[in-house]
Design a protein around this motif. Structure first.
Motif, PDB file in Angstrom:
ATOM      1  N   ASP A 224       0.815  -1.222   0.000  1.00 17.08           N
ATOM      2  CA  ASP A 224       0.000   0.000   0.000  1.00 17.08           C
ATOM      3  C   ASP A 224       0.848   1.271   0.000  1.00 17.08           C
ATOM      4  O   ASP A 224       0.480   2.262   0.627  1.00 17.08           O
ATOM      5  CB  ASP A 224      -0.936   0.004   1.222  1.00 17.08           C
ATOM      6  CG  ASP A 224      -1.888  -1.178   1.217  1.00 17.08           C
ATOM      7  OD1 ASP A 224      -2.542  -1.391   0.182  1.00 17.08           O
ATOM      8  OD2 ASP A 224      -1.954  -1.879   2.241  1.00 17.08           O
ATOM      9  N   SER A 226       2.412   4.745  -1.425  1.00 18.08           N
ATOM     10  CA  SER A 226       1.851   5.790  -2.287  1.00 18.08           C
ATOM     11  C   SER A 226       2.849   6.922  -2.501  1.00 18.08           C
ATOM     12  O   SER A 226       3.893   6.999  -1.849  1.00 18.08           O
ATOM     13  CB  SER A 226       0.580   6.357  -1.648  1.00 18.08           C
ATOM     14  OG  SER A 226       0.906   7.056  -0.446  1.00 18.08           O
ATOM     15  N   MET A 227       2.487   7.853  -3.384  1.00 22.52           N
ATOM     16  CA  MET A 227       3.293   9.052  -3.629  1.00 22.52           C
ATOM     17  C   MET A 227       3.372   9.928  -2.376  1.00 22.52           C
ATOM     18  O   MET A 227       4.353  10.627  -2.152  1.00 22.52           O
ATOM     19  CB  MET A 227       2.707   9.854  -4.791  1.00 22.52           C
ATOM     20  CG  MET A 227       2.844   9.220  -6.148  1.00 22.52           C
ATOM     21  SD  MET A 227       4.502   9.377  -6.853  1.00 22.52           S
ATOM     22  CE  MET A 227       4.468  11.076  -7.427  1.00 22.52           C
ATOM     23  N   GLN A 229       3.687   8.923   0.660  1.00 20.80           N
ATOM     24  CA  GLN A 229       4.787   8.412   1.485  1.00 20.80           C
ATOM     25  C   GLN A 229       6.143   8.785   0.886  1.00 20.80           C
ATOM     26  O   GLN A 229       7.097   9.063   1.609  1.00 20.80           O
ATOM     27  CB  GLN A 229       4.643   6.898   1.640  1.00 20.80           C
ATOM     28  CG  GLN A 229       3.445   6.523   2.511  1.00 20.80           C
ATOM     29  CD  GLN A 229       3.091   5.060   2.387  1.00 20.80           C
ATOM     30  OE1 GLN A 229       3.126   4.489   1.289  1.00 20.80           O
ATOM     31  NE2 GLN A 229       2.708   4.439   3.506  1.00 20.80           N
ATOM     32  N   MET A 291       6.443   6.408  -8.984  1.00 24.79           N
ATOM     33  CA  MET A 291       5.990   5.071  -8.609  1.00 24.79           C
ATOM     34  C   MET A 291       6.582   4.065  -9.591  1.00 24.79           C
ATOM     35  O   MET A 291       6.587   4.294 -10.811  1.00 24.79           O
ATOM     36  CB  MET A 291       4.459   4.999  -8.629  1.00 24.79           C
ATOM     37  CG  MET A 291       3.796   5.956  -7.654  1.00 24.79           C
ATOM     38  SD  MET A 291       4.222   5.616  -5.919  1.00 24.79           S
ATOM     39  CE  MET A 291       3.333   4.078  -5.658  1.00 24.79           C
ATOM     40  N   GLN A 308       3.370  -2.657  -5.019  1.00 28.51           N
ATOM     41  CA  GLN A 308       3.663  -1.370  -5.651  1.00 28.51           C
ATOM     42  C   GLN A 308       4.653  -0.614  -4.759  1.00 28.51           C
ATOM     43  O   GLN A 308       4.879  -0.989  -3.612  1.00 28.51           O
ATOM     44  CB  GLN A 308       2.393  -0.537  -5.847  1.00 28.51           C
ATOM     45  CG  GLN A 308       1.705  -0.140  -4.539  1.00 28.51           C
ATOM     46  CD  GLN A 308       0.362   0.525  -4.777  1.00 28.51           C
ATOM     47  OE1 GLN A 308      -0.376   0.146  -5.691  1.00 28.51           O
ATOM     48  NE2 GLN A 308       0.048   1.523  -3.963  1.00 28.51           N
TER      49      GLN A 308
END
Length: 359
Positions: A224, A226-227, A229, A291, A308
Motif C-alpha cells: 500500500d 503511495s506518492m 509516502q 511510482m 507497488q
C-alpha cells in the motif's frame, strides 16, 4: 732576506680583525694567493744563494703554514659565533608540548555518502550494492528503457569493447544505480526498502557534470505504498541533511522506469549569490522520482498486481555542492587538504547515526 717577524705580525693582525668570511677570503688572497705577498716572496728564492735559500725558504714555509692555520681558525671562530647568535635568537623550549600534525580527512563524497546513508538508515532503508560493469539488460531493458532511447547510444553511454565475432549481449559501465534495485528485488523479493549508493558513468563533462560521478537511489516496495509516502520520505531526508525544515514541490515528468513520474524541487532562496535551502519563495530541482513501473516489477519477478512502490534517485556530488557551497563539481577530483578545510571538511569529521556531523 730580512727578518719576517714584522710581516708575520702584519698578517696575523689583519686576520684577527677580519669580521666576516668575505674579509677572511680577502686576506687569504692578499697573503697566499698567486699574487699574494708571501707567494711573491717565495718566488725570490731562486735568486738567492743555496745557503740563503735554505734558511729563508724554511722561514717562509713556516710563515705560510702559520697564516693558513690562523685563517682557518678565524673562519671557524666566526662560524661558531654566528651559530651562538642564532641559537640565542631561536631557542626552543623542549618542555613545551609538540606541535600537532595536520591529519587527513574523509573525502567530501565519502563523507556525504555516509551521512546520507545514516539518514535513510534511520528511516529503515538498508544499503544495497551491485557491479559497476552491468549487462545491457540490467542497465536498460529491465528498467523499461526502449532500444531507441537516447541514453542507449554510444554518445551517452560507455560500452565495453567486444572482439570481432563476439556476439554476447553488450556490457556497459552502469549509467545509474537502478540496476541494483532490480538485483535486490530478484534476490530478496517484496516487501523491500533499500538505497543504492555508488559510482556511475556517463559521457558528460562540464562545471556540473563529470564522466564518473556518484548517485544514490532509493526503492520501497510494499502493498500500500503511495506518492504521499514518497513525499514524506524525501522531506524528512532533506530536512535532516540540510539541518532545517525543507519543503518539496513535485512536478510531473517522465522516466521510463516510473509511472507516474515527478521531478522534485526543494524550497530555497538566493541572497548575495548564496543559496539558502529551506527558506524563501524559490525552488531548485534536485532529483527524479515516481511510482515504480509495472514492467520493472515484472522484470524483477515481482507481481505488480500485488505489490507497488516508489523509487527516487539523486546525485551525491550535487547535494554535496548544494550543502557546502562548492561551485565546480570538478574540484572534487582535484582537491587537497587546504581545499577540503576551506569548505568545512575538517579532519576527523564523521557522520553520526542521525545523519549529523560529530567530532
Amino acid at each position: 732576506m730580512d727578518d719576517l717577524t714584522p710581516l708575520r705580525q702584519q698578517w696575523l693582525d689583519r686576520i684577527k680583525t677580519a669580521a666576516d668570511p668575505a674579509a677572511i677570503e680577502e686576506v687569504r688572497l692578499a697573503a697566499l694567493g698567486k699574487k699574494g705577498e708571501i707567494s711573491l716572496k717565495m718566488r725570490e728564492l731562486g735568486r738567492m744563494t743555496p745557503e740563503e735559500r735554505q734558511t729563508t725558504g724554511r722561514a717562509l714555509n713556516e710563515l705560510r703554514d702559520e697564516i693558513d692555520a690562523a685563517l682557518r681558525a678565524r673562519k671557524l671562530s666566526l662560524e661558531d659565533a654566528a651559530l651562538e647568535k642564532r641559537l640565542a635568537g631561536e631557542w626552543l623550549d623542549v618542555t613545551l608540548p609538540g606541535r600537532p600534525r595536520p591529519r587527513g580527512t574523509i573525502h567530501p563524497i565519502s563523507q556525504v555518502t555516509d551521512e546520507v546513508t545514516a539518514i535513510f538508515a534511520d528511516m529503515g532503508f538498508a544499503v544495497a550494492e551491485g557491479p559497476q560493469v552491468e549487462t545491457d539488460w540490467y542497465n536498460f531493458d529491465a528498467l523499461n528503457i526502449a532500444p531507441e532511447h537516447p541514453s542507449r547510444q554510444e554518445m551517452d553511454t560507455f560500452y565495453m569493447h567486444r572482439a570481432e565475432g563476439d556476439n554476447r549481449p553488450p556490457h556497459v559501465l552502469r549509467t545509474h544505480t537502478s540496476p541494483v534495485q532490480i538485483r535486490s528485488l530478484q534476490e530478496q523479493g517484496a516487501p523491500i526498502r533499500v538505497i543504492a549508493p555508488g559510482r556511475v558513468y556517463r559521457m558528460d563533462m562540464d562545471q556540473t557534470h563529470t564522466p564518473m560521478f556518484h548517485q544514490i537511489e532509493g526503492l520501497a516496495i510494499d502493498r500500500d505504498i503511495s506518492m504521499a509516502q514518497l513525499k514524506w520520505v524525501l522531506e524528512e531526508f532533506f530536512s535532516a541533511y540540510f539541518g532545517t525544515r525543507v519543503k518539496t514541490r513535485f512536478r510531473a515528468s517522465h522516466f521510463p522506469f516510473t509511472e507516474p513520474s515527478a521531478e522534485v524541487d526543494i524550497q530555497c532562496s538566493w541572497e548575495g549569490g548564496t543559496l539558502k535551502v529551506g527558506e524563501g519563495d524559490g525552488w531548485l530541482e534536485v532529483l527524479g522520482s515516481g511510482m515504480v513501473h509495472p514492467h520493472v516489477l515484472r522484470s524483477a519477478g515481482v507481481d505488480p498486481d500485488e505489490w507497488q512502490g516508489f523509487a527516487f534517485g539523486m546525485g551525491i556530488d550535487r547535494i554535496a555542492m548544494l550543502k557546502y557551497g562548492i561551485p565546480d563539481l570538478r574540484a572534487f577530483f582535484e582537491s587537497d587538504l587546504r581545499w577540503l578545510r576551506h569548505y568545512g571538511f575538517a579532519a576527523g569529521d564523521m557522520p553520526s547515526v542521525s545523519g549529523g556531523l560529530s567530532r
